[in-house]
Design an enzyme around this catalytic site. Structure first.
Site, PDB file in Angstrom:
ATOM      1  N   ASP A 176       0.812  -1.229   0.000  1.00 35.12           N
ATOM      2  CA  ASP A 176       0.000   0.000   0.000  1.00 35.12           C
ATOM      3  C   ASP A 176       0.838   1.267   0.000  1.00 35.12           C
ATOM      4  O   ASP A 176       0.357   2.337   0.388  1.00 35.12           O
ATOM      5  CB  ASP A 176      -0.947   0.005   1.204  1.00 35.12           C
ATOM      6  CG  ASP A 176      -0.198   0.030   2.530  1.00 35.12           C
ATOM      7  OD1 ASP A 176       1.017  -0.215   2.521  1.00 35.12           O
ATOM      8  OD2 ASP A 176      -0.834   0.296   3.565  1.00 35.12           O
ATOM      9  N   GLU A 177       2.078   1.188  -0.428  1.00 36.43           N
ATOM     10  CA  GLU A 177       2.936   2.371  -0.479  1.00 36.43           C
ATOM     11  C   GLU A 177       3.696   2.403  -1.794  1.00 36.43           C
ATOM     12  O   GLU A 177       3.983   1.364  -2.395  1.00 36.43           O
ATOM     13  CB  GLU A 177       3.939   2.379   0.683  1.00 36.43           C
ATOM     14  CG  GLU A 177       3.301   2.514   2.052  1.00 36.43           C
ATOM     15  CD  GLU A 177       4.359   2.537   3.143  1.00 36.43           C
ATOM     16  OE1 GLU A 177       4.657   3.619   3.662  1.00 36.43           O
ATOM     17  OE2 GLU A 177       4.891   1.464   3.477  1.00 36.43           O
TER      18      GLU A 177
END
Length: 314
Positions: free
Chosen positions: A7-8
């Site tokens: 998620d980054e």
């Protein structure tokens, strides 16, 4: 764009500023669109290097933009706890705190030679991070770094209390490691294990194989040898890892031992297993040992693992 976990991601927007505005403008636009189109929030860090951009994205959650510049980073970054810096884990934090290094500023102001003596090359790297000296570029999307090792680890659904429990997990992990080696056209010459008990004490051990291999049985056997030789069951085990390193190309020439068995048939059998799993799913072929406790072995580390590219250490 360089992904960092599930998620980054880092974005280098240098070439987009003329179209969409500066980094802050682009960051705010991304947050607004994510909230409007997907209904989720995002925190964004804007800086001139990847380390501070990552740090900025963690400072204000769940929906904010944090700007860290060359002029203000000492005010924003240096007062933060040292464990907020990327790659400062629990063990490294304890070592630093034993030297009265509690904040990122404490780390930045220390003599780099002292940190190198304490942590090796990692000490110098962390000192560079703390002082804003990271110069690693954002990779192009899809670009991969050279594979130096292939491994998987897992935190078990319950404590491992005997060698049979460990054996089941080791074989699940070894199957995954071997499959990934075959996928990349590689063999390993060294097997390493990592062990963490219920008190979060951990250690790693490694051992050399008799020859290069991508056969899961060879990897599992060496991993179990290392475990049995180095663990005395003071505490139950919480997590295990198996890794193949010392990598060579699978098609390379190797020196065969006079009395070593020919493993061509075993290698062909494992490749056949890969083909069957691709067609019918991961659980279509399994070792018998994995059926002894389906709750313990019912995971797929090959497909479930998340890659964190260590671009700073290339």
């Amino acid at each position: 764009m360089e992904s960092f976990g599930i998620d980054e991601a880092w974005l280098d927007v240098t070439g987009s500023a003329g179209l969409f505005g500066d980094g802050v403008t682009i960051a705010d636009a991304i947050r607004r669109r994510m909230r409007k189109e997907l209904g989720i929030t995002a925190s964004v860090g804007v800086s001139w290097n990847k380390i501070f951009a990552k740090l900025g994205s963690d400072i204000k959650k769940p929906d904010a933009t944090t700007v860290i510049t060359k002029e203000n980073f000492r005010d924003i970054v240096w007062p933060l706890p040292v464990e907020e810096l990327l790659y400062v884990g629990r063990s490294t934090r304890r070592k630093l705190e034993n030297r009265a290094i509690f904040t990122i500023g404490d780390l930045a102001r220390r003599n780099v030679d002292d940190l190198r003596l304490l942590l090796g090359v990692c000490g110098e790297t962390l000192w560079n991070f703390a002082n804003g000296l990271d110069t690693s570029p954002v990779r192009r999307s899809g670009e991969e770094s050279i594979v130096k090792s292939v491994g998987n680890s897992t935190t078990a659904v319950r404590d491992l209390v005997n060698i049979e429990d460990v054996k089941m997990i080791v074989y699940v992990l070894a199957e995954s490691v071997a499959a990934r080696l075959r996928k990349h056209g590689l063999k390993c010459t060294i097997v390493a294990i990592s062990v963490r008990d219920t008190e979060l004490c951990s250690f790693e051990r490694q051992g050399k194989l008799s020859g290069p291999t991508f056969v899961s049985g060879d990897i599992a056997q060496k991993a179990l040898e290392l475990f049995i030789a180095n663990y005395r069951w003071h505490k139950p085990i919480r997590s295990l890892g198996v890794r193949g390193t010392g990598l060579v190309t699978a098609g390379g020439d190797i020196q065969l031992g006079l009395f070593n068995p020919d493993k061509t048939k075993v290698e062909d059998l494992e490749r056949t297993g890969d083909s069957i799993r691709r067609r019918f799913g991961h659980y279509s072929i399994q070792r018998g040992v994995m059926l002894l406790d389906r709750r313990l072995t019912g995971f797929n580390p090959k497909d479930d693992h998340v890659l964190h590219p260590f671009s700073f250490f290339r």
